[in-house]
Design a protein around this motif. Structure first.
Motif, PDB file in Angstrom:
ATOM      1  N   GLU A 142       0.839  -1.195   0.000  1.00 24.88           N
ATOM      2  CA  GLU A 142       0.000   0.000   0.000  1.00 24.88           C
ATOM      3  C   GLU A 142       0.881   1.257   0.000  1.00 24.88           C
ATOM      4  O   GLU A 142       0.615   2.228  -0.693  1.00 24.88           O
ATOM      5  N   ARG A 143       1.951   1.186   0.798  1.00 24.72           N
ATOM      6  CA  ARG A 143       2.811   2.359   0.951  1.00 24.72           C
ATOM      7  C   ARG A 143       3.654   2.630  -0.287  1.00 24.72           C
ATOM      8  O   ARG A 143       3.802   3.760  -0.722  1.00 24.72           O
ATOM      9  N   TYR A 144       4.233   1.564  -0.863  1.00 25.93           N
ATOM     10  CA  TYR A 144       5.215   1.774  -1.944  1.00 25.93           C
ATOM     11  C   TYR A 144       4.680   1.455  -3.337  1.00 25.93           C
ATOM     12  O   TYR A 144       5.162   2.010  -4.311  1.00 25.93           O
ATOM     13  N   TYR A 145       3.777   0.503  -3.409  1.00 22.57           N
ATOM     14  CA  TYR A 145       3.408  -0.008  -4.732  1.00 22.57           C
ATOM     15  C   TYR A 145       1.887  -0.013  -4.914  1.00 22.57           C
ATOM     16  O   TYR A 145       1.327  -0.936  -5.518  1.00 22.57           O
ATOM     17  N   ALA A 146       1.234   1.038  -4.383  1.00 22.38           N
ATOM     18  CA  ALA A 146      -0.231   1.092  -4.451  1.00 22.38           C
ATOM     19  C   ALA A 146      -0.695   1.034  -5.894  1.00 22.38           C
ATOM     20  O   ALA A 146      -0.178   1.744  -6.757  1.00 22.38           O
ATOM     21  N   GLY A 147      -1.645   0.191  -6.195  1.00 23.24           N
ATOM     22  CA  GLY A 147      -2.163   0.048  -7.550  1.00 23.24           C
ATOM     23  C   GLY A 147      -1.313  -0.840  -8.437  1.00 23.24           C
ATOM     24  O   GLY A 147      -1.720  -1.172  -9.551  1.00 23.24           O
ATOM     25  N   MET A 148      -0.139  -1.202  -7.975  1.00 21.29           N
ATOM     26  CA  MET A 148       0.738  -2.052  -8.807  1.00 21.29           C
ATOM     27  C   MET A 148       0.631  -3.524  -8.427  1.00 21.29           C
ATOM     28  O   MET A 148       0.545  -4.392  -9.297  1.00 21.29           O
ATOM     29  N   ILE A 149       0.652  -3.810  -7.100  1.00 23.44           N
ATOM     30  CA  ILE A 149       0.574  -5.217  -6.664  1.00 23.44           C
ATOM     31  C   ILE A 149      -0.838  -5.517  -6.165  1.00 23.44           C
ATOM     32  O   ILE A 149      -1.379  -4.778  -5.340  1.00 23.44           O
ATOM     33  N   GLU A 150      -1.405  -6.589  -6.690  1.00 21.25           N
ATOM     34  CA  GLU A 150      -2.700  -7.038  -6.187  1.00 21.25           C
ATOM     35  C   GLU A 150      -2.580  -8.506  -5.777  1.00 21.25           C
ATOM     36  O   GLU A 150      -2.118  -9.340  -6.567  1.00 21.25           O
ATOM     37  N   TRP A 151      -2.981  -8.790  -4.536  1.00 24.98           N
ATOM     38  CA  TRP A 151      -2.933 -10.174  -4.042  1.00 24.98           C
ATOM     39  C   TRP A 151      -4.341 -10.740  -3.988  1.00 24.98           C
ATOM     40  O   TRP A 151      -5.232 -10.144  -3.386  1.00 24.98           O
ATOM     41  N   ILE A 152      -4.543 -11.878  -4.653  1.00 33.07           N
ATOM     42  CA  ILE A 152      -5.861 -12.509  -4.672  1.00 33.07           C
ATOM     43  C   ILE A 152      -5.767 -13.843  -3.931  1.00 33.07           C
ATOM     44  O   ILE A 152      -5.100 -14.776  -4.404  1.00 33.07           O
ATOM     45  N   PRO A 153      -6.402 -13.954  -2.749  1.00 28.96           N
ATOM     46  CA  PRO A 153      -6.325 -15.216  -2.006  1.00 28.96           C
ATOM     47  C   PRO A 153      -7.081 -16.347  -2.711  1.00 28.96           C
ATOM     48  O   PRO A 153      -7.932 -16.097  -3.575  1.00 28.96           O
ATOM     49  N   ALA A 154      -6.791 -17.568  -2.305  1.00 26.48           N
ATOM     50  CA  ALA A 154      -7.388 -18.747  -2.949  1.00 26.48           C
ATOM     51  C   ALA A 154      -8.910 -18.738  -2.843  1.00 26.48           C
ATOM     52  O   ALA A 154      -9.599 -19.273  -3.709  1.00 26.48           O
ATOM     53  N   SER A 155      -9.440 -18.115  -1.807  1.00 28.43           N
ATOM     54  CA  SER A 155     -10.896 -18.136  -1.611  1.00 28.43           C
ATOM     55  C   SER A 155     -11.632 -17.463  -2.781  1.00 28.43           C
ATOM     56  O   SER A 155     -12.794 -17.770  -3.030  1.00 28.43           O
ATOM     57  N   PHE A 156     -10.953 -16.563  -3.515  1.00 29.03           N
ATOM     58  CA  PHE A 156     -11.612 -15.904  -4.653  1.00 29.03           C
ATOM     59  C   PHE A 156     -11.483 -16.697  -5.954  1.00 29.03           C
ATOM     60  O   PHE A 156     -12.411 -16.751  -6.744  1.00 29.03           O
ATOM     61  N   THR A 157     -10.319 -17.260  -6.215  1.00 27.03           N
ATOM     62  CA  THR A 157     -10.089 -17.872  -7.528  1.00 27.03           C
ATOM     63  C   THR A 157      -9.739 -19.351  -7.433  1.00 27.03           C
ATOM     64  O   THR A 157      -9.787 -20.061  -8.434  1.00 27.03           O
ATOM     65  N   GLY A 158      -9.336 -19.804  -6.261  1.00 27.81           N
ATOM     66  CA  GLY A 158      -8.849 -21.179  -6.129  1.00 27.81           C
ATOM     67  C   GLY A 158      -7.418 -21.331  -6.619  1.00 27.81           C
ATOM     68  O   GLY A 158      -6.871 -22.424  -6.619  1.00 27.81           O
ATOM     69  N   GLY A 159      -6.796 -20.227  -7.035  1.00 24.35           N
ATOM     70  CA  GLY A 159      -5.420 -20.291  -7.522  1.00 24.35           C
ATOM     71  C   GLY A 159      -5.368 -20.689  -8.994  1.00 24.35           C
ATOM     72  O   GLY A 159      -6.392 -20.924  -9.635  1.00 24.35           O
ATOM     73  N   VAL A 160      -4.136 -20.750  -9.536  1.00 22.46           N
ATOM     74  CA  VAL A 160      -3.952 -21.082 -10.955  1.00 22.46           C
ATOM     75  C   VAL A 160      -4.237 -22.569 -11.173  1.00 22.46           C
ATOM     76  O   VAL A 160      -3.703 -23.421 -10.463  1.00 22.46           O
ATOM     77  N   LYS A 161      -5.092 -22.865 -12.153  1.00 26.67           N
ATOM     78  CA  LYS A 161      -5.463 -24.264 -12.422  1.00 26.67           C
ATOM     79  C   LYS A 161      -4.783 -24.803 -13.677  1.00 26.67           C
ATOM     80  O   LYS A 161      -4.576 -25.992 -13.813  1.00 26.67           O
ATOM     81  N   LYS A 162      -4.464 -23.882 -14.615  1.00 24.84           N
ATOM     82  CA  LYS A 162      -4.002 -24.349 -15.919  1.00 24.84           C
ATOM     83  C   LYS A 162      -3.132 -23.271 -16.568  1.00 24.84           C
ATOM     84  O   LYS A 162      -3.397 -22.078 -16.395  1.00 24.84           O
ATOM     85  N   VAL A 163      -2.132 -23.702 -17.297  1.00 26.96           N
ATOM     86  CA  VAL A 163      -1.364 -22.758 -18.110  1.00 26.96           C
ATOM     87  C   VAL A 163      -1.240 -23.302 -19.525  1.00 26.96           C
ATOM     88  O   VAL A 163      -1.359 -24.511 -19.755  1.00 26.96           O
ATOM     89  N   ASP A 164      -1.013 -22.383 -20.479  1.00 30.57           N
ATOM     90  CA  ASP A 164      -0.658 -22.782 -21.839  1.00 30.57           C
ATOM     91  C   ASP A 164       0.616 -22.006 -22.160  1.00 30.57           C
ATOM     92  O   ASP A 164       0.580 -20.798 -22.416  1.00 30.57           O
ATOM     93  N   ALA A 165       1.727 -22.709 -22.101  1.00 33.53           N
ATOM     94  CA  ALA A 165       3.013 -22.025 -22.234  1.00 33.53           C
ATOM     95  C   ALA A 165       3.212 -21.477 -23.646  1.00 33.53           C
ATOM     96  O   ALA A 165       3.865 -20.451 -23.822  1.00 33.53           O
ATOM     97  N   LYS A 166       2.660 -22.162 -24.647  1.00 31.58           N
ATOM     98  CA  LYS A 166       2.830 -21.692 -26.039  1.00 31.58           C
ATOM     99  C   LYS A 166       2.021 -20.425 -26.281  1.00 31.58           C
ATOM    100  O   LYS A 166       2.523 -19.442 -26.808  1.00 31.58           O
ATOM    101  N   ALA A 167       0.738 -20.456 -25.902  1.00 34.78           N
ATOM    102  CA  ALA A 167      -0.118 -19.269 -26.070  1.00 34.78           C
ATOM    103  C   ALA A 167       0.195 -18.219 -25.004  1.00 34.78           C
ATOM    104  O   ALA A 167      -0.240 -17.074 -25.110  1.00 34.78           O
ATOM    105  N   TYR A 168       0.958 -18.611 -24.018  1.00 34.86           N
ATOM    106  CA  TYR A 168       1.316 -17.801 -22.852  1.00 34.86           C
ATOM    107  C   TYR A 168       0.065 -17.263 -22.136  1.00 34.86           C
ATOM    108  O   TYR A 168      -0.119 -16.050 -21.967  1.00 34.86           O
ATOM    109  N   THR A 169      -0.779 -18.190 -21.718  1.00 33.99           N
ATOM    110  CA  THR A 169      -1.958 -17.835 -20.927  1.00 33.99           C
ATOM    111  C   THR A 169      -1.939 -18.579 -19.597  1.00 33.99           C
ATOM    112  O   THR A 169      -1.355 -19.665 -19.479  1.00 33.99           O
ATOM    113  N   VAL A 170      -2.584 -17.962 -18.611  1.00 37.56           N
ATOM    114  CA  VAL A 170      -2.670 -18.515 -17.250  1.00 37.56           C
ATOM    115  C   VAL A 170      -4.142 -18.482 -16.851  1.00 37.56           C
ATOM    116  O   VAL A 170      -4.775 -17.424 -16.948  1.00 37.56           O
ATOM    117  N   SER A 171      -4.681 -19.634 -16.406  1.00 38.24           N
ATOM    118  CA  SER A 171      -6.110 -19.687 -16.100  1.00 38.24           C
ATOM    119  C   SER A 171      -6.399 -20.110 -14.667  1.00 38.24           C
ATOM    120  O   SER A 171      -5.771 -21.034 -14.145  1.00 38.24           O
TER     121      SER A 171
END
Lengths: 426, 135
Positions: free
Chosen positions: A239-268
């Protein structure tokens, strides 16, 4: 046999033994047989410290350290390299002192198998090393079953950089070559994993770099957990140094990363797909692979040990230290590994040359960088209780501390790195 | 003087602020007159084991020292971490007692000192006192 030799060593007495050692690097073990042999697998903070502390016994032991790499880049302070506060060379250590000044035979090779009957360790090169005691300090390995599409190949383009080396360099190159306004995703794993505050220090250090060079960029932390180490301290700093730059999303909202596609460079996640410029996927971890080959890990994937001696609970005569063990209340950290290594070296030396043994004591201290001059710390003191390593007393930096205190912790952290690598590598 | 710091009444003590200056400097500035005198005397016996220290205590000191050398390097002081090698025994003991009682505030050192009993502190003081000289 064993008891008889230990009795002989004790009977010889410390005075006699010490005189022999200073006279000609002879040892009690040299009477009627060669010096007892200790083979250590893994030259990180755990293994190298065991080697150094065994070497303090003045040549009474024949010590061999087996390590695949010729130089060791430390995971600790590698986030500072990502932030531009350290060069890669400054976090890379060699084994020259251990081999030249401390009499440790450093063998660049990889352990592959064991013959417990004849007590020999086989190496990839085909050589085999006899031992009286074996110490395994393999660090962590990565589980590729948690995130769909993430394997060793995709880790080349979406580097975890959780074992310092080429992936650390690649992650830095990716951050340096991304455009202003790009998205960096950091995906921390579920525990236990190496360096609990590490992903959050990493977010801080990447933000430290981006704020100066690409201030419109974002860092999204898609966590597999709902809380993390030093959380209130990190959230305050972001909040003090990087407001608006870093956002932390706990597992309760998204369940974390489930899948990636390294070729298309996507994270789901389960209901959203991102197109980051940089994806730092940190997979869940397990004890280094060699522990599976040698049947030293249990169903949890980690290695149970007797904390008083760090001897395996599954195979006698073999000790383990560092990230690979089930450490009770201790976190997996280089500092913890170094602390466990000293207890292990004491136990091994006591067994082989009859040196004095004291009750095991352990300590961890960890500094995390929020900026160059704002550093927080956490630490604790541990003892063995009911066969487990238990926390006795701890401390942690406080939210709202003075900047003077934080700057002192920054200076302390820089000093610690110098002192610590000296303690580990000589 | 930051508002969050405990007022120890020792405002000139650099270690209150976890300063990188040497423990020796801090210890002698500590205001205990006996320290300054004993410092000079202790240098005379640096090279020898203190009388009455058993071989076991010496080995205990060597073992416990591993907890110190995870941060404190032999020889020169590092930035932020003072040198403790060659520190006179009395200064070492006084410093650890001050950390243990809370008279000196330093998060890490307070935790370390709280984990040591008197015999262990003496064993450590003897171990470091006979190794190297203060920088």
């Amino acid at each position: 046999m064993k008891a008889t030799r230990r009795q002989l060593v004790r009977w010889l007495g410390r005075g006699a033994a010490a005189a022999m050692v200073s006279a000609g690097q002879q040892s009690p073990g040299a009477i009627g047989r060669a010096r007892p042999k200790v083979v250590i697998v893994g030259g990180g903070p755990g293994g190298a410290t065991v080697a150094r502390y065994l070497a303090l016994h003045g040549g009474q032991l024949d010590i061999t350290l087996v390590e695949a790499k010729s130089r060791y880049t430390t995971c600790f302070f590698s986030n500072l390299y990502l932030g531009g506060l350290r060069t890669y060379d400054s976090i890379t250590q060699g084994y020259e002192h251990l081999s030249s000044a401390e009499g440790v035979a450093v063998v660049q090779d990889t352990a592959t198998a064991l013959d417990p009957g004849t007590r020999r360790l086989r190496l990839r090169s085909g050589a085999s090393l006899p031992y009286d005691r074996l110490v395994i300090a393999p660090g962590v390995d990565f589980r590729y079953d948690a995130v769909g599409g993430y394997d060793e190949t995709s880790a080349e383009t979406m580097p975890h950089a959780w074992r310092a080396g080429t992936q650390t360099r690649r992650l830095k190159q990716q951050i340096e070559s991304m455009d202003d306004g790009g998205l960096v995703i950091i995906a921390p794993p579920q525990g236990p994993y190496r360096c609990p505050p590490g992903p959050y220090e990493r977010a801080s250090m990447i933000a430290y770099y981006l704020k100066r060079t690409k201030p419109a960029s974002k860092i999204l932390i898609l966590d597999s957990k709902n809380s993390f180490s030093k959380q209130s301290l990190f959230l305050e700093a972001w909040e003090r140094y990087y407001a608006g730059m870093i956002e932390w999303i706990p597992a309760s909202f998204t369940g974390g990363v489930k899948k990636v596609d390294a070729k298309a460079y996507t994270v789901s996640t389960s209901d959203e797909t991102f197109e980051p410029a940089v994806a730092n996927i940190i997979p869940p971890q397990t004890a280094g692979q060699i522990t599976q080959q040698l049947d030293l890990a249990d169903d949890s994937g980690w290695c149970p040990v007797d904390p008083a001696t760090l001897e395996s609970r599954l195979r006698s005569g073999i000790h383990l230290v560092g990230d690979a063990i089930i450490p009770g209340d201790m976190p997996k950290s280089a500092y913890s590994a170094n602390s466990q290594a000293k207890v292990c070296a004491m136990a091994v030396a006591s067994e082989l040359i009859g040196s004095e043994r004291f009750p095991a004591r352990f300590r961890n201290t960890c500094w995390s960088h929020l900026t160059e001059d704002d550093v927080v710390k956490i630490g604790a003191d541990y003892r063995v209780k009911d066969g487990q390593i238990r926390k006795i007393d701890g401390f942690v930096s406080q939210v709202g501390e003075s900047m003077e205190r934080r700057a002192q912790a920054a200076s302390e952290a820089r000093g610690w790195y110098k002192g610590f690598v000296k303690d580990v590598f000589g | 003087m930051s508002p969050d710091r405990k007022d120890t009444g020792l405002k000139t003590n650099p270690m209150d602020r976890e300063s990188p200056r040497s423990v020796l400097a801090a210890a002698t500035a500590h205001g205990r007159g006996v320290l300054a005198m004993s410092t000079a005397l202790t240098f005379c016996v640096l090279a020898a084991h203190a009388p009455g220290v058993s071989a076991t205590d010496h080995q205990l000191g060597a073992y416990l020292a591993g907890e110190c050398t995870a941060c404190h390097r032999a020889g020169a002081a590092q930035e932020g971490i003072p040198s403790i090698f060659g520190l006179p025994e009395s200064a070492f003991v006084a410093a650890m007692e001050a950390y243990r009682s809370g008279a000196r505030e330093a998060m890490v050192m307070r935790s370390v000192a709280a984990s040591l009993n008197d015999r262990e502190i003496r064993a450590l003081a003897q171990y470091f006192g006979t190794r190297g000289v203060p920088q």
